[in-house]
Scaffold this motif. Structure first.
Motif, mmCIF file in Angstrom:
data_model
loop_
_atom_site.group_PDB
_atom_site.id
_atom_site.type_symbol
_atom_site.label_atom_id
_atom_site.label_comp_id
_atom_site.label_asym_id
_atom_site.label_seq_id
_atom_site.Cartn_x
_atom_site.Cartn_y
_atom_site.Cartn_z
ATOM 1 N N ASP A 1 -6.324 3.037 3.200
ATOM 2 C CA ASP A 1 -5.416 2.169 2.442
ATOM 3 C C ASP A 1 -4.175 1.877 3.267
ATOM 4 O O ASP A 1 -3.754 2.685 4.095
ATOM 5 N N GLN A 2 -3.582 0.715 3.038
ATOM 6 C CA GLN A 2 -2.270 0.421 3.583
ATOM 7 C C GLN A 2 -1.606 -0.654 2.744
ATOM 8 O O GLN A 2 -2.248 -1.291 1.903
ATOM 9 N N VAL A 3 -0.311 -0.822 2.929
ATOM 10 C CA VAL A 3 0.435 -1.832 2.180
ATOM 11 C C VAL A 3 -0.005 -3.215 2.656
ATOM 12 O O VAL A 3 0.056 -3.519 3.841
ATOM 13 N N GLU A 4 -0.459 -4.034 1.715
ATOM 14 C CA GLU A 4 -0.913 -5.381 2.043
ATOM 15 C C GLU A 4 0.086 -6.453 1.607
ATOM 16 O O GLU A 4 0.095 -7.550 2.157
ATOM 17 N N ARG A 5 0.885 -6.147 0.596
ATOM 18 C CA ARG A 5 1.959 -7.072 0.193
ATOM 19 C C ARG A 5 3.208 -6.262 -0.063
ATOM 20 O O ARG A 5 3.185 -5.278 -0.798
ATOM 21 N N LEU A 6 4.314 -6.672 0.569
ATOM 22 C CA LEU A 6 5.565 -5.935 0.461
ATOM 23 C C LEU A 6 6.188 -6.100 -0.913
ATOM 24 O O LEU A 6 6.053 -7.162 -1.544
ATOM 25 N N PRO A 7 6.910 -5.086 -1.383
ATOM 26 C CA PRO A 7 7.720 -5.265 -2.586
ATOM 27 C C PRO A 7 8.872 -6.221 -2.287
ATOM 28 O O PRO A 7 9.282 -6.360 -1.119
ATOM 29 N N PRO A 8 9.402 -6.898 -3.286
ATOM 30 C CA PRO A 8 10.495 -7.835 -3.058
ATOM 31 C C PRO A 8 11.678 -7.183 -2.349
ATOM 32 O O PRO A 8 12.091 -6.079 -2.707
ATOM 33 N N GLY A 9 12.194 -7.842 -1.318
ATOM 34 C CA GLY A 9 13.379 -7.365 -0.618
ATOM 35 C C GLY A 9 13.130 -6.319 0.443
ATOM 36 O O GLY A 9 14.072 -5.884 1.110
ATOM 37 N N ALA A 10 11.883 -5.886 0.641
ATOM 38 C CA ALA A 10 11.597 -4.862 1.646
ATOM 39 C C ALA A 10 11.776 -5.425 3.052
ATOM 40 O O ALA A 10 11.476 -6.590 3.315
ATOM 41 N N ARG A 11 12.276 -4.594 3.958
ATOM 42 C CA ARG A 11 12.457 -4.959 5.367
ATOM 43 C C ARG A 11 11.429 -4.215 6.201
ATOM 44 O O ARG A 11 11.345 -2.993 6.126
ATOM 45 N N VAL A 12 10.659 -4.939 6.993
ATOM 46 C CA VAL A 12 9.701 -4.313 7.891
ATOM 47 C C VAL A 12 10.423 -3.972 9.193
ATOM 48 O O VAL A 12 10.936 -4.853 9.884
ATOM 49 N N LEU A 13 10.447 -2.689 9.535
ATOM 50 C CA LEU A 13 11.181 -2.234 10.708
ATOM 51 C C LEU A 13 10.269 -1.948 11.893
ATOM 52 O O LEU A 13 10.727 -1.950 13.035
ATOM 53 N N ALA A 14 8.988 -1.685 11.636
ATOM 54 C CA ALA A 14 8.036 -1.449 12.716
ATOM 55 C C ALA A 14 6.633 -1.762 12.218
ATOM 56 O O ALA A 14 6.335 -1.623 11.026
ATOM 57 N N GLY A 15 5.773 -2.180 13.141
ATOM 58 C CA GLY A 15 4.408 -2.490 12.773
ATOM 59 C C GLY A 15 3.537 -2.740 13.988
ATOM 60 O O GLY A 15 3.995 -2.691 15.129
ATOM 61 N N SER A 16 2.261 -3.022 13.709
ATOM 62 C CA SER A 16 1.282 -3.319 14.748
ATOM 63 C C SER A 16 0.301 -4.334 14.176
ATOM 64 O O SER A 16 0.330 -4.651 12.981
ATOM 65 N N ASP A 17 -0.608 -4.822 15.021
ATOM 66 C CA ASP A 17 -1.636 -5.729 14.522
ATOM 67 C C ASP A 17 -2.531 -5.006 13.514
ATOM 68 O O ASP A 17 -2.998 -5.614 12.548
ATOM 69 N N PHE A 18 -2.777 -3.721 13.731
ATOM 70 C CA PHE A 18 -3.628 -2.956 12.821
ATOM 71 C C PHE A 18 -2.926 -2.704 11.491
ATOM 72 O O PHE A 18 -3.549 -2.772 10.428
ATOM 73 N N CYS A 19 -1.628 -2.390 11.531
ATOM 74 C CA CYS A 19 -0.863 -2.071 10.318
ATOM 75 C C CYS A 19 0.487 -2.784 10.398
ATOM 76 O O CYS A 19 1.458 -2.222 10.901
ATOM 77 N N PRO A 20 0.569 -4.030 9.925
ATOM 78 C CA PRO A 20 1.795 -4.815 10.081
ATOM 79 C C PRO A 20 3.010 -4.218 9.374
ATOM 80 O O PRO A 20 4.136 -4.390 9.843
ATOM 81 N N PHE A 21 2.809 -3.533 8.243
ATOM 82 C CA PHE A 21 3.930 -3.005 7.447
ATOM 83 C C PHE A 21 4.011 -1.488 7.608
ATOM 84 O O PHE A 21 3.945 -0.742 6.637
ATOM 85 N N TYR A 22 4.154 -1.028 8.829
ATOM 86 C CA TYR A 22 4.050 0.394 9.167
ATOM 87 C C TYR A 22 5.280 1.182 8.749
ATOM 88 O O TYR A 22 5.181 2.291 8.229
ATOM 89 N N LEU A 23 6.462 0.627 8.996
ATOM 90 C CA LEU A 23 7.734 1.272 8.640
ATOM 91 C C LEU A 23 8.552 0.263 7.870
ATOM 92 O O LEU A 23 8.823 -0.837 8.368
ATOM 93 N N MET A 24 8.929 0.615 6.640
ATOM 94 C CA MET A 24 9.668 -0.351 5.815
ATOM 95 C C MET A 24 10.816 0.348 5.098
ATOM 96 O O MET A 24 10.731 1.525 4.746
ATOM 97 N N GLN A 25 11.877 -0.414 4.914
ATOM 98 C CA GLN A 25 13.051 0.065 4.174
ATOM 99 C C GLN A 25 13.244 -0.811 2.953
ATOM 100 O O GLN A 25 13.145 -2.040 3.029
#
Length: 242
Positions: A148-172
């Motif tokens: 499993d992984q996050v496929e759609r961000l919650p409103p207002g979330a900031r993506v701080l790190a990611g990859s092609d495999f897992c685009p939403f890897y680190l979020m604030q």
């Protein structure tokens, strides 16, 4: 600092004797950075959900073999507690399952990745430099074990790190919620043993690739420094322009 560990799984009995259970993993890693940290554990997987958001200074959610979409009563109860922490402005850091649970609790979506299992070491680009990211580096490479992984961000979330495999890897989210898909608490040895245990689920080729990836350095200590910096900043109520 007092950290409340929201335990959402147990290490498999076959591996627990060698590697310990999740609380031991987290304490062992975090005490390398700050030996004065105090941990209090709630076994959420047994239905032990905290009733006081102020019981500790900051909260940390472990990973789990269970999924946030499994319809389990304790997961729903923990999700409700996560929303209480959000409203109260309490610091929370989610690891893997915890990362996904935070996203879903605040309106995001989690699903099984079409790319299959992520195992071994994941290699991620840091996309945005927050001022709690000290010491700074442009990559974040951690052990992973997830479908499993996050496929759609919650409103207002900031993506701080990611990859092609897992685009939403680190979020604030806001100034007090942080989620990471990787496992800083997993050692390379545990990752290797876990892949061996799950070989039938993960598949031989993916396990072979995952074990080969473990030859690279891992940023476990760096991630802990970032987490503690984030928690302290959130406790102080400091803003971050990123």
């Amino acid at each position: 600092m007092r950290i409340g560990l929201l335990q959402c799984d147990d290490v498999a009995p076959e591996l627990r004797g060698t590697h310990g259970n999740y609380p031991e993993m987290f304490e062992r890693l975090f005490h390398r950075v700050d030996p004065g940290l105090e941990f209090r554990v709630w076994r959420c997987l047994d239905g032990e959900i905290p009733d006081d958001v102020d019981a500790v200074d900051a909260w940390l959610t472990t990973g789990s073999k269970f999924g946030v979409n499994d319809g389990l009563a304790w997961v729903d109860a923990l999700e409700a507690f996560v929303r209480r922490l959000w409203v109260a402005g309490k610091p929370l850091v989610g690891i893997c399952f915890g990362h996904q649970l935070m996203a879903r609790a605040l309106g995001g979506e989690v699903a099984k990745s079409a790319r299959g299992w992520g195992v071994g070491l994941s290699f991620n680009r840091v996309l945005e430099q927050a001022d709690w990211m000290t010491p700074w580096q442009a990559g974040l490479d951690l052990v992973v074990s997830h479908q499993d992984q996050v496929e759609r961000l919650p409103p207002g979330a900031r993506v701080l790190a990611g990859s092609d495999f897992c685009p939403f890897y680190l979020m604030q989210m806001g100034e007090h919620f942080l989620g990471v898909q990787g496992h800083p608490e997993f050692s390379k040895a545990y990752s290797r043993d876990l892949m061996g245990l799950r070989r039938d689920l993960v598949g031989d080729n993916r396990v072979r690739e995952g074990k080969a990836s473990l030859s690279a350095p891992v940023d476990d200590t760096l991630m802990v420094r970032w987490i503690l910096n984030f928690m302290k900043r959130a406790m102080e109520g400091g803003g971050d322009d990123g």
